[in-house]
Design a protein around this motif. Structure first.
Motif, PDB file in Angstrom:
ATOM      1  N   ARG A  65      45.901  41.153  41.774  1.00 44.06           N
ATOM      2  CA  ARG A  65      45.492  40.145  42.742  1.00 44.06           C
ATOM      3  C   ARG A  65      44.102  39.607  42.452  1.00 44.06           C
ATOM      4  O   ARG A  65      43.778  38.476  42.831  1.00 44.06           O
ATOM      5  CB  ARG A  65      45.512  40.740  44.161  1.00 44.06           C
ATOM      6  CG  ARG A  65      46.883  41.127  44.683  1.00 44.06           C
ATOM      7  CD  ARG A  65      46.759  41.815  46.029  1.00 44.06           C
ATOM      8  NE  ARG A  65      45.986  43.062  45.908  1.00 44.06           N
ATOM      9  CZ  ARG A  65      45.558  43.768  46.952  1.00 44.06           C
ATOM     10  NH1 ARG A  65      45.811  43.340  48.180  1.00 44.06           N
ATOM     11  NH2 ARG A  65      44.890  44.896  46.776  1.00 44.06           N
ATOM     12  N   ASN A  69      44.847  35.617  42.307  1.00 40.78           N
ATOM     13  CA  ASN A  69      44.634  34.954  43.590  1.00 40.78           C
ATOM     14  C   ASN A  69      43.289  34.228  43.600  1.00 40.78           C
ATOM     15  O   ASN A  69      42.358  34.584  42.882  1.00 40.78           O
ATOM     16  CB  ASN A  69      44.673  35.954  44.749  1.00 40.78           C
ATOM     17  CG  ASN A  69      46.039  36.589  44.910  1.00 40.78           C
ATOM     18  OD1 ASN A  69      47.002  36.198  44.244  1.00 40.78           O
ATOM     19  ND2 ASN A  69      46.140  37.578  45.772  1.00 40.78           N
ATOM     20  N   GLN A  78      43.382  39.907  50.359  1.00 35.70           N
ATOM     21  CA  GLN A  78      44.312  39.161  49.521  1.00 35.70           C
ATOM     22  C   GLN A  78      43.591  38.150  48.627  1.00 35.70           C
ATOM     23  O   GLN A  78      44.241  37.445  47.863  1.00 35.70           O
ATOM     24  CB  GLN A  78      45.339  38.423  50.394  1.00 35.70           C
ATOM     25  CG  GLN A  78      46.216  39.341  51.217  1.00 35.70           C
ATOM     26  CD  GLN A  78      47.042  40.283  50.368  1.00 35.70           C
ATOM     27  OE1 GLN A  78      47.516  39.915  49.286  1.00 35.70           O
ATOM     28  NE2 GLN A  78      47.216  41.516  50.832  1.00 35.70           N
TER      29      GLN A  78
END
Length: 303
Positions: A65, A69, A78
């Motif tokens: 991630r 991301n 996140q």
């Protein structure tokens, strides 16, 4: 018989080498040696402690991630640093494209063609040595005033790359000059004696022999540029960007600025995310330095 007497007299009268008093190492030398080892130990311990702290704190976010991301202000668990990683790659790539050819060609001119008695050549050398010690924030001000506003390039990847190129250009020139200077003069003289021109001598003899030193200095210079944050803060290195650069005219952010933004947040999740991004930046720097060491060991020559 007289010759034997003279030889014996010379043997008797020959001065003897002075002997050092005491059989052990002087205490000053032992103290100095221990001081060196103590200084090295302190530096290594502090560095290892910092690295361990960063890795332990950022370990929960060292997953895919982090590089897949984009930053997320609402949910840092996140969020990632894809835009900062790609921005760093874009900026450093164009920095290398601008500064490395200029630095190498300048070094070739100063070492092989420039007349040291000319005042302009002496002025160039003095300015290069002085610019190597200028703080990075000064280059940021110069880039903002001249490149971004004066030339009209704006706060873009192009402006950041040109500014960082000016920042590391003196280092590239100095390291390239040292690498060229390390090539023995006998190589040049032999090439010229065989009928080669000066440019053929430089291109086929001097440059191949100086590639390891040039490559090492260039990579170390780019390693410095990749960790700079102060000049890019003045050049539009925004802290929250959710897209990757698409060209030299795009806005950008880089890992040092993104890390600074996350550290300044009050939530603990951002500190964890910043530590993970620091690990990524350290891995990039370690890879670049390892490449420099490999190039130096692989292509170095002993004369």
């Amino acid at each position: 018989m007289s010759t034997d007497v003279i030889d014996r007299d010379r043997t008797v009268d020959a001065p003897r080498a002075p002997r050092l008093q005491g059989s052990g190492t002087p205490w000053r030398e032992r103290f100095f040696h221990l001081s060196l080892w103590a200084s090295l130990a302190v530096a290594v311990v502090f560095l290892a402690s910092l690295l361990a702290y960063v890795v332990v704190q950022g370990w929960p976010r060292l997953d895919s991630r982090l590089w897949t991301n984009f930053p997320d202000i609402i949910d840092p668990t996140q969020g990632g640093a894809q835009s900062a990683i790609m921005g760093t790659i874009w900026v450093i790539s164009f920095t290398a494209l601008y500064c490395l050819p200029t630095g190498v060609l300048t070094a070739i001119y100063l070492e092989e063609y420039a007349d040291p008695d000319r005042w302009w050549n002496r002025a160039i050398e003095i300015n290069i040595q002085n610019l190597a010690a200028v703080p990075s924030i000064v280059y940021g001000i110069l880039g903002l005033g001249v490149i971004a506003r004066g030339l009209g390039f704006g706060l873009t990847v192009l402006t950041a790359s040109l500014t960082l190129s000016l920042l590391v250009l003196p280092i590239v020139i100095i390291s390239a000059r040292e690498a060229i200077r390390a090539v023995p003069q006998s190589i040049r003289q032999a090439s010229l004696a065989l009928g080669a021109t000066r440019w053929q001598t430089i291109w086929r003899q001097v440059l191949p022999a100086s590639v390891p030193g040039m490559a090492t200095g260039s990579i170390l210079a780019l390693s410095r540029a990749i960790g700079e944050a102060a000049p890019l803060l003045l050049l539009g290195g925004l802290t929250f960007i959710t897209f990757n650069p698409s060209g030299v005219q795009s806005q950008f952010t880089v890992l040092p600025i993104q890390i600074y933004n996350w550290i300044s947040q009050s939530r603990a999740e951002f500190a964890t995310l910043a530590s993970a991004a620091i690990v990524i930046l350290l891995l990039i720097l370690l890879a670049m330095n390892s490449l420099a060491i490999w190039l130096r060991n692989r292509y170095s020559r002993r004369w």
